[in-house]
Design a protein around this motif. Sequence first.
Motif, PDB file in Angstrom:
ATOM      1  N   PRO A 263       0.832  -1.207   0.000  1.00 32.91           N
ATOM      2  CA  PRO A 263       0.000   0.000   0.000  1.00 32.91           C
ATOM      3  C   PRO A 263       0.866   1.257   0.000  1.00 32.91           C
ATOM      4  O   PRO A 263       1.964   1.264   0.570  1.00 32.91           O
ATOM      5  N   PRO A 264       0.369   2.348  -0.598  1.00 30.67           N
ATOM      6  CA  PRO A 264       1.137   3.602  -0.617  1.00 30.67           C
ATOM      7  C   PRO A 264       0.925   4.448   0.632  1.00 30.67           C
ATOM      8  O   PRO A 264       1.285   5.629   0.633  1.00 30.67           O
ATOM      9  N   PHE A 265       0.339   3.917   1.665  1.00 29.14           N
ATOM     10  CA  PHE A 265       0.097   4.657   2.896  1.00 29.14           C
ATOM     11  C   PHE A 265       0.166   3.695   4.070  1.00 29.14           C
ATOM     12  O   PHE A 265       0.082   2.469   3.906  1.00 29.14           O
ATOM     13  N   MET A 266       0.305   4.258   5.271  1.00 31.52           N
ATOM     14  CA  MET A 266       0.335   3.470   6.495  1.00 31.52           C
ATOM     15  C   MET A 266      -0.419   4.243   7.574  1.00 31.52           C
ATOM     16  O   MET A 266      -0.005   5.344   7.946  1.00 31.52           O
ATOM     17  N   ALA A 267      -1.520   3.690   8.055  1.00 34.92           N
ATOM     18  CA  ALA A 267      -2.293   4.268   9.157  1.00 34.92           C
ATOM     19  C   ALA A 267      -1.838   3.586  10.444  1.00 34.92           C
ATOM     20  O   ALA A 267      -2.250   2.462  10.745  1.00 34.92           O
ATOM     21  N   LEU A 268      -0.978   4.267  11.206  1.00 37.31           N
ATOM     22  CA  LEU A 268      -0.336   3.654  12.366  1.00 37.31           C
ATOM     23  C   LEU A 268      -1.124   3.940  13.636  1.00 37.31           C
ATOM     24  O   LEU A 268      -1.812   4.958  13.755  1.00 37.31           O
ATOM     25  N   ARG A 269      -0.983   3.027  14.601  1.00 40.37           N
ATOM     26  CA  ARG A 269      -1.590   3.179  15.913  1.00 40.37           C
ATOM     27  C   ARG A 269      -0.561   2.827  16.978  1.00 40.37           C
ATOM     28  O   ARG A 269       0.342   2.031  16.747  1.00 40.37           O
ATOM     29  N   TRP A 270      -0.708   3.440  18.166  1.00 38.95           N
ATOM     30  CA  TRP A 270       0.180   3.102  19.286  1.00 38.95           C
ATOM     31  C   TRP A 270      -0.328   1.847  19.987  1.00 38.95           C
ATOM     32  O   TRP A 270       0.368   0.857  20.082  1.00 38.95           O
TER      33      TRP A 270
END
Length: 553
Positions: A263-270
Amino acid sequence: MNDMSVSLEQRYDMLEAERLTFLDRARRCAELTIPTLIPPAGHSKSTIYYTPWQGIGARGVNNLASKLLLALFPPNAPFFRLEIDDFTASALAASNGSGKEVIEAGLSKIERAVMAEIEGTGCRSPVFLAMKHLIVGGNVLISMPSEGGLRVFRMDSYVVKRDVHGNVIDCIAKDEVSPMALSVEERKLLDHAEQAKLEKLDKDEKKKDAGGSEPNGTDRTVKLFTRWYRTDPALGTPRWRSYQELNSVRVPGSQGVWPIDKPPFMALRWNTVECEDYGRSFIEEYLGDLISLEGLSKAIVEGSAAAARLVFLLNPNGLTKLDSFRKAENGDVIIGKEGDVTVVQSQKQADLTIASNAAKEIQNRLAQAFLMNSSVQRNAERVTAEEVRFMAQELEDALGGVYSILAQEFQFPFVVRIMDRMTKAKKLPKLPQGVVKPVIITGLEALGRGHDLQKYTTFLQVLAPLGNEVIAQFLKPSGFISHVASSLGIDPDDIVKTPDEIAQAQQQAQMAQQSQQLGEFAGKVAPSIIKSLGDQSMHSKDLAQAQAQQGQN
């Protein structure tokens, strides 16, 4: 999920309501640490941000973000390696007629090329910003376009939708861009949309807009929405698709398709919470301590300022005159009585001491949570180095869960995306699908190597009473040195000799020693040999002369 009947702006507004609770919590966390990181709603260039009464929050966020950056992207060292299974490596070596070392050397060259590309994109600065957003807000979006570096979107600039397993299925990012930064085709859409908006304005707003801005509205910012969504697996192979809309109009040429694993994006979480689209932040776990410390710090500062105020009381019926007291210089003598002048005292020292002790206790807890060096050493006269090392190791272990999440959701997709970009740009050869895969060797893996080093050190300390001779008899020095180097993150192949190199060095040393011994032996024997040869020569000469004389007779 993939309904195209509504515009991206409308869909963004619908998903924004689900994000409101998480965003309010993140703004509260930012207010007590770094207020400008997640600004309040309706902020602008003239917004006056809240100033915290304590600085432990900001220092802790920067310290923890720096530790994460160094752990995820260590300087002058790769954070991943390319691996190939032994069976495939043996098959390739047999087909190409080369050894496994040649294949590993080729993979090492690819690793260095990827690391050079990563350093060239200048990713450390945006990654550091993303780590701070994760610590404070718990969520951040990183975009990786086909060219250029990374783009970081804070929590109030994107919405996301996940499935029950926590995988992203839909994500929309909102940009506030200037019309001057758009292409010619996008400007045409902008001009048409702006004209439609102007027709809806009343006369006063039209006049105000015409007098304060350029006709094409270039002094404004317009909303540019970018959407990434996952296609339905029932319709075929799942893929990532994307497109952009400007003022509810599809931007021509903005469509894109990517493999599901790139994917061209990364939705990160802690921290991940089941069945929630957004994560929870690190600061949220310690929000109670920060709120308490904020209140105590404010009370201590204001109480200290009040206690430091110097005010004199003068008895109006006393002998001391006000003018004489005010004009008196240091050391002057004036007429008066001792009890006529007193100093106002708050008498709150005990209360301020209690507040100060409570604030120090909370600050120490937060310093330990933020892995600050000041929290490692306890307050005592003698603290051993082993105690400090053990406490530091315990603090680093607290990041184990975070390292595992970031390795899965950030480091691995980041490397895969960079390699895909380089392959399309023909900077890397096309690798076999599923045969060569990157493996993350920092973060959680580094913690494991740290524990291995601790075990090796303890092992030697336990064997020390046996003596060096016994240890040398039963221990393999080359293997032990290689394991220690690996636990320190050092490549042992560059500094540790192989068994063949050791045997060759020993053979050369033996040959040199034999040559030296022969030279010493020759130096000792040569004089006697020369003397013996000289005596033989004289004897032969005398014998020849004697034979000659006999012949004459």
